[in-house]
Design a protein around this motif. Structure first.
Motif, mmCIF file in Angstrom:
data_model
loop_
_atom_site.group_PDB
_atom_site.id
_atom_site.type_symbol
_atom_site.label_atom_id
_atom_site.label_comp_id
_atom_site.label_asym_id
_atom_site.label_seq_id
_atom_site.Cartn_x
_atom_site.Cartn_y
_atom_site.Cartn_z
ATOM 1 N N SER A 124 0.813 -1.213 0.000
ATOM 2 C CA SER A 124 0.000 0.000 0.000
ATOM 3 C C SER A 124 0.847 1.263 0.000
ATOM 4 N N SER A 125 2.075 1.176 0.508
ATOM 5 C CA SER A 125 2.896 2.388 0.553
ATOM 6 C C SER A 125 3.213 2.879 -0.852
ATOM 7 N N GLN A 161 -1.367 6.303 8.392
ATOM 8 C CA GLN A 161 -0.192 5.440 8.404
ATOM 9 C C GLN A 161 0.986 6.243 7.860
ATOM 10 N N CYS A 163 3.012 5.956 5.587
ATOM 11 C CA CYS A 163 3.254 6.072 4.139
ATOM 12 C C CYS A 163 2.798 7.438 3.623
ATOM 13 N N THR A 206 -9.256 7.036 5.759
ATOM 14 C CA THR A 206 -8.698 5.680 5.877
ATOM 15 C C THR A 206 -9.788 4.691 6.266
ATOM 16 N N ASP A 241 -7.620 5.363 1.502
ATOM 17 C CA ASP A 241 -6.604 4.398 1.927
ATOM 18 C C ASP A 241 -7.346 3.222 2.551
ATOM 19 N N ALA A 243 -6.120 0.165 2.843
ATOM 20 C CA ALA A 243 -5.054 -0.846 2.965
ATOM 21 C C ALA A 243 -5.610 -2.140 3.563
ATOM 22 N N SER A 272 -3.897 -3.273 0.435
ATOM 23 C CA SER A 272 -2.752 -4.185 0.554
ATOM 24 C C SER A 272 -3.217 -5.609 0.292
ATOM 25 N N HIS A 274 -1.389 -8.089 0.567
ATOM 26 C CA HIS A 274 -0.748 -8.955 1.562
ATOM 27 C C HIS A 274 -1.304 -8.766 2.974
ATOM 28 N N LYS A 275 -2.307 -7.909 3.108
ATOM 29 C CA LYS A 275 -3.008 -7.862 4.400
ATOM 30 C C LYS A 275 -4.259 -8.736 4.251
ATOM 31 N N GLY A 479 2.676 -1.336 9.951
ATOM 32 C CA GLY A 479 2.098 -1.549 8.637
ATOM 33 C C GLY A 479 2.119 -3.008 8.293
HETATM 34 C C1 PLP Z 1 -0.499 -1.064 6.327
HETATM 35 C C2 PLP Z 1 -1.020 0.221 5.938
HETATM 36 C C3 PLP Z 1 -0.365 0.993 4.974
HETATM 37 C C4 PLP Z 1 0.954 0.568 4.376
HETATM 38 O O1 PLP Z 1 0.766 -0.602 3.652
HETATM 39 P P1 PLP Z 1 1.954 -1.570 3.181
HETATM 40 O O2 PLP Z 1 1.222 -2.558 2.339
HETATM 41 O O3 PLP Z 1 2.537 -2.157 4.425
HETATM 42 O O4 PLP Z 1 2.928 -0.751 2.420
HETATM 43 C C5 PLP Z 1 -0.956 2.161 4.577
HETATM 44 N N1 PLP Z 1 -2.107 2.587 5.117
HETATM 45 C C6 PLP Z 1 -2.764 1.876 6.054
HETATM 46 C C7 PLP Z 1 -4.064 2.389 6.592
HETATM 47 C C8 PLP Z 1 -2.237 0.668 6.504
HETATM 48 O O5 PLP Z 1 -2.883 -0.036 7.438
#
Ligand code: PLP
Length: 479
Positions: A124-125, A161, A163, A206, A241, A243, A272, A274-275, A479
């Motif tokens: 997400s960054s 976050q 980022c 967010t 965002d 993520a 993300s 991967h989350k 993150g």
């Molecule tokens: C984790 C997160 C990010 C960063 O994401 P990455 O995939 O780790 O780069 C950005 N914004 C929010 C709200 C997040 O929870």
């Protein structure tokens, strides 16, 4: 003592192996200068593997939002793709096609009205960088066309976050962060409106705030900006965002007020993979509502089957396995599968929240309600208690049993209060939940008989819990 040699050949091998092992036992791995000599593969591998045991166990890392579970099939797909470079669209056209399918599926999931455009990123960054850059370029083109100054762009957001702090610093944008008050953990439309002006390139709500996991109200922010446009003619876009929330809300909070491309003001969304997209580490996504929301000047073209393919990314070479695995997850699980898996995480989060509440000293900030946020449990200590420990001490104590349960401050008025959080993910089973709860109960009992004379503070917790560093770093690490 002489060695017996009944089978010379195999014993030669064994003797050789013993020699290697003994050498390895008494000499550390090179650490500072580039080694001159080569070493045997197997003993080197084993030494490294053993060293990595000290990293701890990712299943007990309740600080991270990222996946710590992958299926056998995903592990195999990752191995199959280990030599594939995602940028080589021409060499690996099927991987390029798979990335395209993923974007199309997310456009569907997030209700894009027509032909959304988008791409994978490393997380997400990078996605936030791209979404933010596109917003900056759109704002600049618009201002230039109107003959207005373009030297003071700003963006407005809640407690974001790290980022976004990076995006703002790297690309020369003023970050206007609406910090928390004790009554307002999320960015309210009113306080957002106080910050925006004609130089605001984008407002970023967010969906799943990193600190507490709650969803900011994108629809309310959007409506407030609609009214602002009617009053003042300012047309300020939104980037969401999402993520974490991007792969949760569509499955587990179907009645949540619109937060995605259903709102015309939402021009781009990141999430993300991967989350809660359940893909292995190393993939994020960013989508734009329509191709005109992504300025052509940011797009580069790479060759693809003799033709050309537009790309937008900061990295050039990137691994392909994560994107392939993401597609596997989409088609393997479908909406029902994601709903079932994340539903179990919410159920386990709610269970932990209930049990924590029963213990007495904790006040719950997020109890894992799918309509309000992501599957996380966040708590603080009730103010009226003299307990003989604080949350940094508790975090430290839980580390003894391998758990990583970070404690950290919030922002604004809550920058001096400690909060504690666990992320409940696919592999945090009810069994694990009970083990954690037992360890928390035992820790409290321990502190009753051994009250802490001088408690840890946020910075000291850093040395004992590498995910609970100072606030800014901590946002990064979480993150
Ligand atoms: C984790 C997160 C990010 C960063 O994401 P990455 O995939 O780790 O780069 C950005 N914004 C929010 C709200 C997040 O929870």
């Amino acid at each position: 003592m002489a060695l017996h040699r009944s089978n010379p050949r195999s014993n030669d091998l064994e003797e050789h192996a013993i020699g290697e092992t003994v050498d390895a036992l008494v000499s550390p791995l090179p650490r500072t200068t580039f080694p001159q000599e080569y070493r045997p593969a197997l003993t080197t591998f084993n030494l490294l593997k053993e060293e990595l045991l000290l990293d701890g166990n990712s299943k007990q890392n309740l600080a991270t939002f990222c996946q710590t579970y992958e299926s056998q099939q995903v592990a195999e797909l990752m191995a199959l793709a280990v030599d594939k470079n995602l940028i080589d669209k021409d060499e690996y056209p099927q991987t390029a096609e798979i990335e395209r399918r993923c974007v199309s599926m997310m456009a569907d999931l997030w209700h894009a009205p027509g032909e959304a455009v988008g791409c994978s990123t490393i997380g997400s960054s990078e996605a936030a960088m791209l979404g933010g850059l596109a917003a900056k370029w759109r704002w600049r083109e618009h201002r230039k066309a109107a003959g207005q100054s373009i030297d003071r762009p700003n963006m407005v957001c809640g407690s974001v976050q790290i980022c976004w702090t990076k995006f703002a610093r790297y690309w020369d944008v003023e970050l206007r962060e609406v910090e928390m008050t004790s009554g307002e953990l999320c960015m309210s439309p009113e306080r957002m409106l106080e910050q925006v002006d004609e130089n605001t390139i984008v407002v970023v709500p967010t969906l799943g705030v990193t600190y507490h996991g709650l969803y900011e109200d994108v629809q309310a922010v959007s409506q407030a900006l609609d009214e602002l446009q009617q009053r003042k003619g300012l047309d300020i876009p939104i980037h969401v965002d999402a993520a974490s929330g991007g792969f949760l809300a569509p499955f587990c909070a179907p009645d949540l007020a619109p937060w995605d491309f259903r709102l015309p003001r939402v021009k781009s969304i990141n999430s993300s993979g991967h989350k809660f997209g359940l893909a292995p580490l190393g993939v994020g996504w960013v989508l734009w509502r329509e191709s005109r929301d992504l300025p052509e000047g940011l797009v580069f073209h790479v060759s693809y089957l003799g033709g050309d393919m537009p790309t937008f990314q900061i990295n050039f070479s990137r691994p392909a396995g994560q994107v392939i695995s993401q597609y596997y997850d989409f088609v393997r699980l479908g909406r029902d599968g994601y709903q079932a898996i994340h539903g179990a995480s919410y159920a386990n989060a709610q269970y932990v929240a209930q049990e924590l509440k029963k213990l007495g000293p904790f006040e719950l900030i997020n109890d894992g309600n799918p309509a309000g946020g992501i599957p996380t449990v966040v708590w603080t200590l009730r103010a009226d208690q003299e307990l003989g420990f604080n949350l940094y001490d508790l975090s430290d104590r839980l580390r003894l049993r391998g758990w990583q349960v970070p404690a950290y401050p919030f922002t604004g008025e809550l920058a001096h209060q400690a909060f504690q959080r666990i992320l409940v993910k696919r592999d945090f089973s009810r069994e694990m939940a009970d083990l954690l709860l037992t360890d928390i109960r035992n820790a409290i009992t321990h502190f009753e008989s051994h009250p802490v004379k001088i408690s840890l503070n946020a910075n000291e917790a850093a040395s004992t819990n590498h995910l609970g560093r100072s606030m800014v770093e901590c946002r990064d690490a979480h993150g």
